[in-house]
Design a protein around this motif. Structure first.
Motif, PDB file in Angstrom:
ATOM      1  N   LYS A   1     -20.612 -43.832 -46.181  1.00  0.00           N
ATOM      2  CA  LYS A   1     -19.305 -43.492 -45.626  1.00  0.00           C
ATOM      3  C   LYS A   1     -18.779 -42.167 -46.170  1.00  0.00           C
ATOM      4  O   LYS A   1     -17.683 -41.754 -45.820  1.00  0.00           O
ATOM      5  N   THR A   2     -19.548 -41.536 -47.012  1.00  0.00           N
ATOM      6  CA  THR A   2     -19.096 -40.305 -47.642  1.00  0.00           C
ATOM      7  C   THR A   2     -19.188 -39.137 -46.676  1.00  0.00           C
ATOM      8  O   THR A   2     -20.206 -38.941 -46.025  1.00  0.00           O
ATOM      9  N   VAL A   3     -18.116 -38.371 -46.588  1.00  0.00           N
ATOM     10  CA  VAL A   3     -18.134 -37.141 -45.803  1.00  0.00           C
ATOM     11  C   VAL A   3     -18.700 -36.027 -46.681  1.00  0.00           C
ATOM     12  O   VAL A   3     -18.218 -35.790 -47.784  1.00  0.00           O
ATOM     13  N   HIS A   4     -19.755 -35.372 -46.201  1.00  0.00           N
ATOM     14  CA  HIS A   4     -20.411 -34.313 -46.955  1.00  0.00           C
ATOM     15  C   HIS A   4     -20.063 -32.954 -46.376  1.00  0.00           C
ATOM     16  O   HIS A   4     -19.609 -32.833 -45.240  1.00  0.00           O
ATOM     17  N   THR A   5     -20.330 -31.931 -47.179  1.00  0.00           N
ATOM     18  CA  THR A   5     -20.321 -30.565 -46.654  1.00  0.00           C
ATOM     19  C   THR A   5     -21.761 -30.086 -46.583  1.00  0.00           C
ATOM     20  O   THR A   5     -22.574 -30.411 -47.450  1.00  0.00           O
ATOM     21  N   PHE A   6     -22.070 -29.356 -45.543  1.00  0.00           N
ATOM     22  CA  PHE A   6     -23.394 -28.768 -45.396  1.00  0.00           C
ATOM     23  C   PHE A   6     -23.202 -27.344 -44.918  1.00  0.00           C
ATOM     24  O   PHE A   6     -22.591 -27.096 -43.872  1.00  0.00           O
ATOM     25  N   GLN A   7     -23.697 -26.406 -45.714  1.00  0.00           N
ATOM     26  CA  GLN A   7     -23.426 -24.995 -45.443  1.00  0.00           C
ATOM     27  C   GLN A   7     -24.684 -24.152 -45.657  1.00  0.00           C
ATOM     28  O   GLN A   7     -25.661 -24.604 -46.256  1.00  0.00           O
ATOM     29  N   LEU A   8     -24.611 -22.922 -45.155  1.00  0.00           N
ATOM     30  CA  LEU A   8     -25.685 -21.961 -45.350  1.00  0.00           C
ATOM     31  C   LEU A   8     -25.344 -21.076 -46.541  1.00  0.00           C
ATOM     32  O   LEU A   8     -24.347 -20.347 -46.511  1.00  0.00           O
ATOM     33  N   GLY A   9     -26.151 -21.160 -47.598  1.00  0.00           N
ATOM     34  CA  GLY A   9     -26.006 -20.232 -48.705  1.00  0.00           C
ATOM     35  C   GLY A   9     -26.787 -18.969 -48.435  1.00  0.00           C
ATOM     36  O   GLY A   9     -27.400 -18.806 -47.376  1.00  0.00           O
ATOM     37  N   ASN A  10     -26.786 -18.059 -49.361  1.00  0.00           N
ATOM     38  CA  ASN A  10     -27.509 -16.800 -49.168  1.00  0.00           C
ATOM     39  C   ASN A  10     -29.021 -16.998 -49.099  1.00  0.00           C
ATOM     40  O   ASN A  10     -29.722 -16.253 -48.410  1.00  0.00           O
ATOM     41  N   SER A  11     -29.509 -17.990 -49.812  1.00  0.00           N
ATOM     42  CA  SER A  11     -30.947 -18.258 -49.771  1.00  0.00           C
ATOM     43  C   SER A  11     -31.268 -19.736 -49.604  1.00  0.00           C
ATOM     44  O   SER A  11     -32.404 -20.086 -49.292  1.00  0.00           O
ATOM     45  N   ASP A  12     -30.262 -20.598 -49.772  1.00  0.00           N
ATOM     46  CA  ASP A  12     -30.488 -22.043 -49.760  1.00  0.00           C
ATOM     47  C   ASP A  12     -29.546 -22.724 -48.767  1.00  0.00           C
ATOM     48  O   ASP A  12     -28.447 -22.245 -48.483  1.00  0.00           O
ATOM     49  N   PHE A  13     -29.987 -23.912 -48.291  1.00  0.00           N
ATOM     50  CA  PHE A  13     -29.050 -24.831 -47.656  1.00  0.00           C
ATOM     51  C   PHE A  13     -28.256 -25.513 -48.771  1.00  0.00           C
ATOM     52  O   PHE A  13     -28.821 -25.880 -49.806  1.00  0.00           O
ATOM     53  N   LEU A  14     -26.975 -25.675 -48.559  1.00  0.00           N
ATOM     54  CA  LEU A  14     -26.104 -26.251 -49.592  1.00  0.00           C
ATOM     55  C   LEU A  14     -25.489 -27.548 -49.073  1.00  0.00           C
ATOM     56  O   LEU A  14     -24.703 -27.548 -48.129  1.00  0.00           O
ATOM     57  N   LEU A  15     -25.856 -28.642 -49.697  1.00  0.00           N
ATOM     58  CA  LEU A  15     -25.279 -29.941 -49.383  1.00  0.00           C
ATOM     59  C   LEU A  15     -24.330 -30.302 -50.512  1.00  0.00           C
ATOM     60  O   LEU A  15     -24.756 -30.433 -51.664  1.00  0.00           O
TER      61      LEU A  15
END
Length: 616
Positions: free
Chosen positions: A31-45
């Motif tokens: 049930k946790t809402v996560h953030t998922f973003q594009l870093g400069n070199s990595d995917f960021l969860l």
């Protein structure tokens, strides 16, 4: 060098292990809402680096009853993510009529992945390619005059928007930023191999956002097409490249000099089409590539991790000016890490060893589930049959032949009939036959025409008097790639000429086989050369996987307990049809076969192993 590399990647790996260990089915993390973003070199969860190690599985190609088992196999190989297309033609088979039930319940497929601790990369582009009928487009689009797929033509965009809004209702709530497990969503699909209209791509993006896909969006293209297929502002994923330096260069050049880096389709083998050798590639050829990709911190999606089967009439076809029409087989085994039945292959075990190398020392992947048992079955006892001429429905009438689409028939077969004056010889020519035709005169079979071989003509000697000419035409799969997708109608698509004169006054008998015909409780006399429907019983003490051996049969389709298992054709390379245990039962199982070329054949049984590599 290797040790330093391993140390640099530890944030990826630690988070990867967390993904493997957490089972959201028993955790509040579901049930946790996560953030998922594009870093400069990595995917960021949630702000931490995540390296996706993903494999493609298509829900439509795997029995719903087996979805969870396939997910467990993915975890056992070390995957933390599943990729899947979404198929427009199964979800909107007729305009405005939507189906997200049974084997088409994509939302449940995604939820099961979450319960098994897997992330999902979703690919709901209206165009999927995927060796799938019409590249995933529904046949009825071709009935809208002037509509052009993969363009900004208004009618296409309206139909597309209606569809993607329905998909959004099913799947947008399952994104990570809403408490689900869908990490990111692909718009269009390898568009750079088809066109270069950035405005069209922007329209795609806007539609996806309006449908509720408010997380990370991306495009994917092969190296030579990325410039045309990428939409600035979105992540450009790469298909078919596994050299880390080249992957990073291509992404950097199209993404303001930064990552992250994602190989959206990494091919561990290839698919098959009728009349061509089965494609296999040893695992050893890929081990060093996946090792280097993972070692470089690049995320990857194997296409395919598990191919499964293209059941029903959903196989696509390839065609271009430089090669013949190539309809694909029903087996989508793909020489993938999981075989067609979902069992681990040598490739699975070798890839697992590579992935294990990149995990922290001492961590052990889940045990690999044992292979499913398979059996040789008793003979099918055929009890009922009917000639093609016994199952014809009420015909439609037209001066000229109607295409499947004009008849509002998606798949299957159509028998075209006309009468003419006999007593003469001449060349019968069918202009743009699509795709396989059997010619009868007064019910007697005279020959076949095969689009693959460029056959569209047959010399006829007609008997005296009024003559009935029948042409049974099979849709062997609409083209799923390239410019000829825009020329994808089926049946007799233009005209029929005999002895230089166009034939008119046609009756068309549609045989879509979306429902099996009811057969009388008797065996019809076999008419040489005339297609036949046979119904019988396969009696089992205990259900298990099996492979129906059709190597002695000719060409046709098989159903078991109402499930269309797909097509067979003696030319190969596929000689068996996979029957999943989940669709069998103890006792009597109904088997139906529609056989085109060898109506006298009646010997059928299941064997323990598939035969996918035998050409005739």
């Amino acid at each position: 060098m290797k040790q330093a590399q391993k140390s640099r990647l530890s944030p990826f790996l630690l988070f990867f292990i967390a993904c493997l260990l957490i089972n959201p089915a028993v955790s509040e993390a579901q049930k946790t809402v996560h953030t998922f973003q594009l870093g400069n070199s990595d995917f960021l969860l949630d702000g931490k680096p995540l390296q996706m190690i993903s494999g493609e599985i298509h829900y439509t190609r795997v029995p719903r009853e087996s979805w969870r088992a396939r997910m467990k196999m993915a975890k056992a190989m070390g995957l933390n993510t599943i990729g899947t297309y979404v198929f427009w033609n199964v979800h909107e088979p007729e305009q405005g009529k939507y189906d997200f039930s049974g084997n088409h319940d994509i939302a449940e497929f995604v939820r099961i992945a979450q319960q098994e601790g897997l992330w999902v990369v979703l690919r709901p582009s209206p165009y999927v390619c995927a060796e799938w009928e019409f590249g995933g487009y529904p046949y009825w689009l071709q009935n809208i005059k002037g509509l052009v797929v993969r363009s900004d033509e208004a009618q296409y965009l309206r139909a597309y928007k209606n569809y993607i809004m329905e998909v959004g209702k099913q799947l947008a709530p399952l994104q990570v930023n809403h408490g689900g497990n869908i990490l990111m969503v692909q718009i269009e699909n390898e568009y750079g191999s088809f066109g270069k209209d950035k405005d069209y791509l922007e329209t795609n993006r806007k539609m996806f956002v309006e449908a509720g896909f408010d997380g990370v969006l991306y495009t994917c293209d092969p190296a030579e097409a990325i410039k045309d297929g990428h939409l600035p502002g979105l992540l450009p994923a790469i298909n078919g490249v596994d050299q880390p330096a080249k992957v990073k260069r291509l992404v950097n050049e199209n993404h303001n000099g930064r990552g992250p880096y994602y190989i959206a389709e990494w091919y561990p083998a290839w698919f098959d089409w009728w009349g061509t050798a089965h494609h296999t590639v040893p695992a050893e050829k890929y081990v060093s590539a996946i090792d280097s990709v993972l070692g470089a911190g690049i995320s990857i999606n194997m296409y395919m991790f598990h191919g499964g089967s293209t059941r029903g009439f959903m196989n696509g076809a390839n065609f271009k000016d430089t090669s013949p029409y190539e309809p694909q087989t029903s087996s989508y085994d793909y020489d993938a890490p999981l075989d067609e039945a979902g069992n681990a292959t040598d490739k699975f075990m070798k890839f697992r060893e590579v992935i294990q190398k990149h995990l922290p020392q001492g961590f052990v992947l889940p045990e690999v589930p044992k292979a499913k048992p398979s059996i040789t079955t008793p003979m099918v006892k055929f009890t009922t049959s009917a000639s093609l001429y016994d199952v014809l429905p009420v015909p439609k009438l037209s001066a000229r032949p109607l295409t499947f689409e004009r008849m509002k028939q998606a798949y299957g077969y159509v028998l075209y009939r006309t009468t003419l004056n006999g007593g003469k010889r001449g060349l019968l020519k069918i202009k743009e036959l699509r795709d396989y035709g059997i010619v009868f005169v007064n019910g007697k079979r005279l020959g076949t025409l095969d689009r693959r071989l460029g056959q569209d003509s047959l010399e006829l000697h007609l008997p005296a008097g009024k003559v009935t000419l029948d042409i049974l035409v099979e849709n062997m799969g609409r083209i799923n790639f390239g410019i000829y997708m825009l020329q994808n109608t089926k049946g007799i698509t233009e005209k029929v000429v005999f002895a230089g004169q166009e034939l008119k006054g046609w009756k068309m008998f549609g045989l879509p086989f979306d429902h099996l015909p009811s057969l009388k409780a008797k065996v019809t006399k076999v008419i040489p050369g005339v297609p036949i429907v046979r119904k019988g019983v396969l009696t089992l003490d205990k259900p298990a996987d099996t492979y129906l051996d059709l190597s002695k049969w000719g060409k046709g389709v098989v159903w078991i307990n109402g499930h269309n298992l797909g097509k067979y054709w003696e030319i190969g390379p596929q000689q068996t049809i996979y029957v999943p245990a989940e669709w069998l039962k103890r006792g009597e199982n109904e088997v139906v076969v529609f056989e085109l070329n060898k109506p006298g054949q009646s010997v059928l049984r299941g064997i323990e192993k598939p035969v996918l590599n035998k050409l005739k």
